[in-house]
Design a protein around this motif. Structure first.
Motif, PDB file in Angstrom:
ATOM      1  N   LEU A  14       0.943  -0.899   0.259  1.00 23.09           N
ATOM      2  CA  LEU A  14       0.126   0.594  -0.007  1.00 23.09           C
ATOM      3  C   LEU A  14       0.726   1.473  -0.402  1.00 23.09           C
ATOM      4  O   LEU A  14       0.508   2.198   0.968  1.00 23.09           O
ATOM      5  N   GLY A  15       1.891   1.099  -1.113  1.00 19.33           N
ATOM      6  CA  GLY A  15       2.296   2.037  -1.431  1.00 19.33           C
ATOM      7  C   GLY A  15       2.322   3.174  -2.105  1.00 19.33           C
ATOM      8  O   GLY A  15       0.913   3.605  -2.512  1.00 19.33           O
ATOM      9  N   VAL A  17       1.473   3.523  -5.585  1.00 14.17           N
ATOM     10  CA  VAL A  17       0.633   2.158  -6.484  1.00 14.17           C
ATOM     11  C   VAL A  17      -0.495   1.840  -5.386  1.00 14.17           C
ATOM     12  O   VAL A  17      -1.731   2.521  -6.468  1.00 14.17           O
ATOM     13  N   ARG A  48       3.625  -3.588   5.618  1.00 14.36           N
ATOM     14  CA  ARG A  48       4.890  -3.558   6.128  1.00 14.36           C
ATOM     15  C   ARG A  48       4.895  -2.846   8.067  1.00 14.36           C
ATOM     16  O   ARG A  48       4.679  -3.747   8.575  1.00 14.36           O
ATOM     17  N   ASP A  49       4.855  -2.425   7.677  1.00 16.89           N
ATOM     18  CA  ASP A  49       3.852  -1.319   9.013  1.00 16.89           C
ATOM     19  C   ASP A  49       2.562  -0.495   9.457  1.00 16.89           C
ATOM     20  O   ASP A  49       2.472   0.576   8.305  1.00 16.89           O
ATOM     21  N   LYS A  52       1.944   3.183   9.954  1.00 15.28           N
ATOM     22  CA  LYS A  52       2.383   3.537   9.153  1.00 15.28           C
ATOM     23  C   LYS A  52       1.182   5.149   8.759  1.00 15.28           C
ATOM     24  O   LYS A  52      -0.470   4.686   8.032  1.00 15.28           O
ATOM     25  N   ARG A  54      -0.891   7.315   6.495  1.00 14.29           N
ATOM     26  CA  ARG A  54      -1.284   6.919   4.477  1.00 14.29           C
ATOM     27  C   ARG A  54      -1.816   8.418   4.122  1.00 14.29           C
ATOM     28  O   ARG A  54      -2.801   8.440   4.859  1.00 14.29           O
ATOM     29  N   GLY A 190       6.828   9.961  -6.075  1.00 16.81           N
ATOM     30  CA  GLY A 190       7.072   8.923  -6.041  1.00 16.81           C
ATOM     31  C   GLY A 190       6.774   8.101  -7.363  1.00 16.81           C
ATOM     32  O   GLY A 190       6.718   6.943  -7.623  1.00 16.81           O
ATOM     33  N   GLU A 193      12.071   4.505  -7.995  1.00 16.49           N
ATOM     34  CA  GLU A 193      11.891   2.715  -7.360  1.00 16.49           C
ATOM     35  C   GLU A 193      12.071   2.515  -6.092  1.00 16.49           C
ATOM     36  O   GLU A 193      13.064   4.160  -5.466  1.00 16.49           O
ATOM     37  N   GLY A 307       3.823   7.065 -10.850  1.00 20.28           N
ATOM     38  CA  GLY A 307       2.947   7.876 -10.404  1.00 20.28           C
ATOM     39  C   GLY A 307       1.864   6.664 -10.041  1.00 20.28           C
ATOM     40  O   GLY A 307       1.986   6.081 -10.435  1.00 20.28           O
TER      41      GLY A 307
END
Ligand code: NAP
Ligand code: HSE
Length: 443
Positions: A14-15, A17, A48-49, A52, A54, A190, A193, A307
């Motif tokens: 869930l970064g 993209v 991962r976290d 965080k 978002r 964003g 990589e 992006g």
């Protein structure tokens, strides 16, 4: 009336993209549900976290650290792999495919480096693998090659495939930013990589070019037989000189195919593109790809290449295709049948040799400011039968050095490499020569 079928979607990551996908799937959900005649259940996002901060609002209960749980959930039909890399992402992708699920992926590194293994899992277990987002962000280039342009054989595919490189070159050339400043900006937006050296060293573009080469010609180009170069050696002076020569400096991926002799060549490198060519005008984060087909002629697609939003557009397109197939329509993912067709296409194709890759070159040399130095340089070109087309000479008074930029007529990679090796040995050539290819759209 029977209730519409519910399709479960699980995001791995869930970064940049993943958040784009979550946001736009949520916003467009009602539209998509009525178009597809199903209920969409955005079940999980593995991260991962979970604590965080978002940019998208997402119920805490939908977040999990346990990505395998998402893959194994029987109510998840479509798994979107948006983690990146070739470690955990590979393990999870194979796990989902071995369970016969649909995997939608934005991961070009994984497909390029483990393509045969992933596609074998599709073949054996009857799932689907869709990867529109892996090349050129929001531009539907995979679909264009597989569907819209299916009547064509392509002797040339040339494109700007890395948004970060294009952003950096544009900001350096038009706005005077340093390489480091422009790259930092691309990271903040964003585009880059997780390891930005993949972008600026040309590896990401190579991953994408390999995918296009395989799609168009049925063969994975081996890394050792591909020219891979990034943009670290490019300076504002080169961008400026290129402009004076009538070119724009772009990071290109070039896939050539000779059907008569059955070879293909693949290269990614910074190149001078004639300013009248449509790719010369593709700037910033945009990507552009020209496909030269035997039926359609030259067709160029351009748009945002990186992006969260642009990439989400491609991921959601794949999710919709996958659901179409799950609910009885024709599948657009790579199926066993589609794989057999690719294999047939690639039969007997060999990689072109360094003698078969030919282009004009641009060189920038820093020379000791002494009488007769240029003659010594020209002798090297003459010895290797490389003809010089144009020379511009600059002097830097008091610094004891001059700069010579020159362009050549078309010459093979092998011959040019011999010239550069010899130039490096001259004591009058200071530092490493900057060597860039000149793209000739007519060849
Ligand atoms: P990103 O911003 O670094 O996001 C990666 C996500 O994966 C993060 O949410 C991270 O969790 C999660 N993650 C990492 N390891 C994990 C694990 N072991 N288990 C569960 N979750 C894990 O990356 P991105 O830019 O979105 O890129 C994702 C993929 O899309 C990559 O393959 C990339 O090449 C590709 N892609 C990116 C773009 C772009 O413009 N960025 C465009 C096209 C394709 P946390 O958030 O908790 O750290
Ligand atoms: N880092 C990649 C780029 C993301 O800049 O093009 C899109 O694939």
């Amino acid at each position: 009336m029977t209730a519409p079928r519910t399709i479960g979607i699980g995001l791995l990551g869930l970064g940049t993209v993943g958040q784009g996908v979550w946001k736009h799937l949520t916003e467009k959900r009602a539209d998509l549900e009525s178009r597809l005649g199903v209920r969409l259940d955005l079940r999980w996002a593995a991260v991962r976290d979970p604590r965080k901060r978002r940019a998208v609002r997402i119920p805490r209960a939908r977040l999990t650290r346990d990505a395998a749980k998402v893959v194994d959930d029987p109510r998840v039909h479509v798994v979107c792999e948006l983690i990146g890399g070739t470690g955990k992402a590979r393990e999870l992708t194979l796990r989902a495919l071995r369970a016969g699920k649909v995997v939608v992926s934005a991961n070009k590194a994984l497909l390029c480096e483990h393509g045969p293994e992933i596609l074998d899992a599709v073949r054996r277990h009857g799932g689907q693998f869709l990867f529109e987002a892996s090349v050129a962000g929001g531009i539907p280039i995979i679909k264009a090659i597989r569907e819209g342009l299916v009547a064509n054989r392509f002797d040339l595919i040339v494109g700007i495939l890395n948004g970060t490189c294009n952003h950096v070159l544009t900001r350096m050339g038009e706005d005077g930013l340093s390489f480091a400043e422009a790259l930092r900006e691309a990271q903040e937006l964003g585009y880059a990589e997780a390891d930005p050296s993949l972008d600026v060293d040309g590896i990401d573009a190579w991953h994408k070019a390999s995918i296009l080469a395989w799609l168009a010609h049925g063969k994975w180009p081996p890394r050792a037989r591909t020219l891979v170069d990034g943009i670290r050696q490019v300076s504002p002076a080169d961008i400026d000189f290129a402009r004076r020569f009538g070119y724009a400096l772009k990071h290109l991926a070039v896939i050539r195919r000779d059907f008569a002799r059955n070879w293909m060549t693949v290269g990614v490198y910074p190149a001078l593109v004639p300013s009248r060519d449509v790719l010369a005008r593709v700037s910033g984060v945009n990507n552009g790809i020209t496909l030269r087909g035997d039926v359609v002629g030259a067709t160029t697609l351009a748009g945002r290449g990186a992006g969260g939003d642009a990439t989400a557009s491609a991921v959601i397109g794949d999710i919709v295709d996958a659901i179409g197939a799950l609910t009885g329509g024709a599948g657009h993912g790579i199926s066993a049948e589609a794989l057999r067709a690719r294999e047939r296409l690639g039969r007997g194709v060999r990689m072109g040799s360094l003698d078969e890759i030919v282009s004009p070159f641009y060189l920038r040399l820093s020379l000791l400011d002494r009488a007769g130095v240029s003659e010594g340089v020209y002798r090297v070109f003459t010895k290797h039968q490389v003809s010089i087309a144009r020379v511009i000479q600059y002097e830097h008074p008091n610094q004891g050095r001059g700069t010579v930029t020159l362009s050549t007529y078309p010459v093979s990679e092998r011959r040019m490499a011999a010239v550069v090796r010899e130039l490096r040995r001259l004591r009058t050539v200071l530092g490493d020569p900057v060597v860039l290819r000149i793209f000739n759209p007519e060849s």
